[in-house]
Design a protein around this motif. Structure first.
Motif, short mmCIF file in Angstrom:
data_model
loop_
_atom_site.label_atom_id
_atom_site.label_comp_id
_atom_site.label_asym_id
_atom_site.label_seq_id
_atom_site.Cartn_x
_atom_site.Cartn_y
_atom_site.Cartn_z
N THR A 1 0.80 -1.21 0.01
CA THR A 1 -0.06 0.19 0.07
C THR A 1 0.93 1.26 0.09
O THR A 1 1.66 1.31 0.94
N LEU A 2 0.59 2.10 -0.92
CA LEU A 2 1.25 3.49 -1.04
C LEU A 2 0.40 4.57 -0.61
O LEU A 2 -0.89 4.53 -0.67
N THR A 3 0.85 5.44 0.44
CA THR A 3 0.02 6.74 0.82
C THR A 3 -0.38 7.57 -0.27
O THR A 3 -1.68 7.72 -0.47
N HIS A 4 0.13 7.66 -1.45
CA HIS A 4 -0.03 8.48 -2.65
C HIS A 4 0.44 7.86 -3.80
O HIS A 4 1.29 6.95 -3.84
N GLN A 5 -0.22 8.04 -5.04
CA GLN A 5 0.28 7.75 -6.30
C GLN A 5 1.33 8.88 -6.99
O GLN A 5 1.78 8.64 -7.80
N GLU A 6 0.98 10.18 -6.32
CA GLU A 6 1.70 11.04 -7.12
C GLU A 6 2.47 11.83 -5.91
O GLU A 6 1.96 12.18 -4.98
N TYR A 7 3.67 12.34 -6.35
CA TYR A 7 4.53 13.05 -5.29
C TYR A 7 5.47 14.19 -5.87
O TYR A 7 5.52 14.32 -7.20
N GLN A 8 5.77 14.91 -5.19
CA GLN A 8 6.68 16.11 -5.54
C GLN A 8 8.11 15.76 -5.37
O GLN A 8 8.41 15.12 -4.12
N LEU B 1 8.44 9.08 0.56
CA LEU B 1 7.51 7.90 0.18
C LEU B 1 7.33 7.08 1.43
O LEU B 1 8.30 6.47 1.90
N VAL B 2 5.94 6.84 1.73
CA VAL B 2 5.70 5.71 2.80
C VAL B 2 5.18 4.52 2.12
O VAL B 2 4.05 4.62 1.68
N VAL B 3 5.53 3.31 2.41
CA VAL B 3 5.32 2.17 1.83
C VAL B 3 4.76 1.11 2.96
O VAL B 3 5.60 1.12 3.93
N GLU B 4 3.64 0.67 3.05
CA GLU B 4 3.22 -0.53 3.87
C GLU B 4 2.84 -1.70 3.44
O GLU B 4 2.41 -1.83 2.23
N LEU B 5 3.77 -2.78 3.80
CA LEU B 5 3.62 -4.24 3.38
C LEU B 5 2.90 -5.08 4.25
O LEU B 5 3.08 -5.07 5.37
N GLN B 6 1.69 -5.61 4.00
CA GLN B 6 1.07 -6.64 4.79
C GLN B 6 1.23 -7.92 4.45
O GLN B 6 1.08 -8.18 3.45
N PHE B 7 1.54 -8.76 5.38
CA PHE B 7 1.82 -10.55 5.26
C PHE B 7 0.54 -10.90 5.85
O PHE B 7 0.28 -10.58 7.09
N GLN B 8 0.48 -12.11 5.23
CA GLN B 8 -0.66 -13.10 6.07
C GLN B 8 -0.10 -14.31 5.48
O GLN B 8 -0.07 -14.79 4.51
N LEU C 1 16.05 -1.08 -1.88
CA LEU C 1 14.90 -1.61 -0.85
C LEU C 1 15.11 -2.70 -0.39
O LEU C 1 14.20 -3.77 -0.88
N LYS C 2 16.07 -3.03 0.54
CA LYS C 2 16.27 -4.54 1.16
C LYS C 2 16.04 -4.40 2.61
O LYS C 2 16.75 -3.30 3.28
N PHE C 3 15.37 -5.03 3.18
CA PHE C 3 15.14 -4.82 4.82
C PHE C 3 14.82 -6.14 5.54
O PHE C 3 14.85 -7.33 4.87
N THR D 1 2.58 -6.55 9.79
CA THR D 1 2.81 -5.39 8.74
C THR D 1 4.08 -4.90 9.02
O THR D 1 4.79 -4.73 10.00
N PHE D 2 5.00 -4.48 7.85
CA PHE D 2 6.15 -3.94 7.49
C PHE D 2 6.09 -2.65 6.76
O PHE D 2 5.68 -2.63 5.81
N ARG D 3 6.67 -1.49 7.54
CA ARG D 3 6.38 -0.12 6.89
C ARG D 3 7.61 0.42 6.79
O ARG D 3 8.69 0.39 7.83
N TYR D 4 8.19 0.86 5.59
CA TYR D 4 9.53 1.65 5.50
C TYR D 4 9.26 2.94 4.83
O TYR D 4 8.20 3.26 3.93
#
Length: 400
Positions: free
Chosen positions: A63-70, A75-82, A110-112, A123-126
């Motif tokens: 999930t991205l908070t936005h699709q367009e940035y300046q 950039l805030v990205v949230e990965l949800q695992f199940q 982007l390696k964590f 959930t993992f957020r970066y």
């Protein structure tokens, strides 16, 4: 080495270590040797269980908070695992697969690493700070886990496509019409540019910002679309911008200046066209309004400094398309004799050329370039050097 061969080699190596520890305990005997074998057995069992539990039945959602940035934003990205079971995972290496140009521009992959342990849902957020301009795509998420010593590893890839767009940064600047600098007795004003509406010569599609009184009702009824009158202009306030896309260390600064100028001109109420030559020629006709501004920003977000021919040659190629009395703004990061000669030749065609040389504070104008700027002014060309941090005064009267 193929994935199947790698898995077989890891499994074989684990069995070798297990057999070696058992053999050592049998032949050596004593508390220490049997303790080592007993301590290694849980590790071996955990490794075998990791190998037997598949990761393909996991669910991953990005999930991205936005699709367009300046440019410059975060950039805030949230990965949800199940996952279907609570088998303990000591670690999970998460690698985002994204457009290669994003890695080149940011200088980071982007390696964590996460530690899910017994969690079935987590959930993992970066965050990524100071986004560079451009259009980027997340293609998939690569996951890797294993035992503590790396005897057995398991990895899989989940296709998860997300696109986001980063518009170029800009500086708030005030645009003062440059026509007043070519004609005596005229001064700039902070009011919006007003177009001469004394004579309608054609019709065109409606654009945001057009007055209600400009609508041509009969033509609109015939075409079943809103059309507005196009008026003859005694004094053009339109600008055509030609941008140098040659390779340069100050190219990002040049893009910021171009975006700032385009925005300031359109916000003033004037119209602007745009030409850039990279691997291909990109031309945007002279227009105004927010939709045109958005289109130009979209282009500036993806433009590259991959111009294959000199900027002087670009100017020479564009001569034919320039109209009489047209105001043309050339922006570049370096000044050459060939560029000055080509711009100077436009004066005989009654074209009004303006030259902006954009420089960073660490890349000052050389003595040779300064002499060329003086030469341009002697020939009647409006030429100006703009340094980083001075964009706000680019069009201000009294700074020329």
């Amino acid at each position: 080495m193929s994935k199947r061969t790698k898995n077989f080699f890891q499994f074989f190596l684990l069995l070798v270590f297990l057999f070696a520890s058992f053999s050592y305990a049998m032949f050596q005997g004593g508390f220490v040797s049997w303790f080592l074998f007993a301590a290694f057995c849980p590790i071996a069992l955990y490794s075998l269980l990791i190998r037997s539990i598949p990761m393909k039945n996991w669910s991953v959602q990005r999930t991205l908070t936005h699709q367009e940035y300046q440019a410059g934003e975060t950039l805030v990205v949230e990965l949800q695992f199940q996952r279907p079971n609570a088998f303990p995972l000591l670690f999970l290496i998460i690698e985002e697969e994204i457009s290669e140009k994003f890695i080149l521009r940011t200088g980071q992959s982007l390696k964590f690493m996460a530690h899910p342990l017994f969690k079935k849902t987590f959930t993992f957020r970066y965050t990524v700070e100071s986004l560079p301009r451009g259009e980027y795509e997340f293609s998939s998420v690569k996951l890797k886990t294993g035992d503590l010593f790396g005897f057995i590893t398991q990895e899989t890839r989940f296709k998860q496509v997300n696109r986001f767009f980063v518009y170029p940064s800009y500086v708030e600047m005030v645009y003062e019409p440059l026509e007043s600098k070519f004609e005596m007795g005229k001064t700039a004003t902070k009011d919006k540019v007003q177009r001469d509406t004394t004579m309608a010569i054609s019709v065109r599609e409606y654009q945001q910002g057009d007055r209600f009184s400009w609508i041509h009702w009969k033509a609109s009824a015939r075409k079943n679309d809103i059309l507005t009158k196009e008026f003859e202009q005694r004094q053009s306030h339109d600008i055509l911008i030609v941008m140098d896309c040659s390779e340069s260390i100050d190219f990002e600064l040049l893009v910021t200046f171009a975006a700032s100028a385009v925005r300031a001109i359109i916000k003033k109420g004037a119209q602007v066209g745009f030409i850039s030559h990279g691997k291909q020629r990109d031309y945007f006709p002279i227009r105004g309004g927010e939709p045109h501004l958005r289109k130009l920003f979209y282009h500036l977000a993806s433009v590259e400094d991959n111009q294959s021919i000199p900027f002087s040659r670009v100017i020479e190629m564009e001569k034919i398309s320039l109209l009489k009395n047209q105001l043309v703004l050339f922006i570049t990061t370096k000044c050459t004799k060939e560029v000055i000669d080509q711009i100077g030749s436009l004066l005989s065609r009654k074209v009004s050329p303006v030259l902006f040389i954009v420089k960073s504070q660490s890349n000052k104008l050389t003595a040779e370039e300064q002499s060329l700027v003086d030469l341009a002014r002697q020939r009647g060309i409006l030429a100006k050097t703009i340094y980083e941090g001075e964009f706000v005064r680019s069009f201000v009267r009294g700074t020329w």
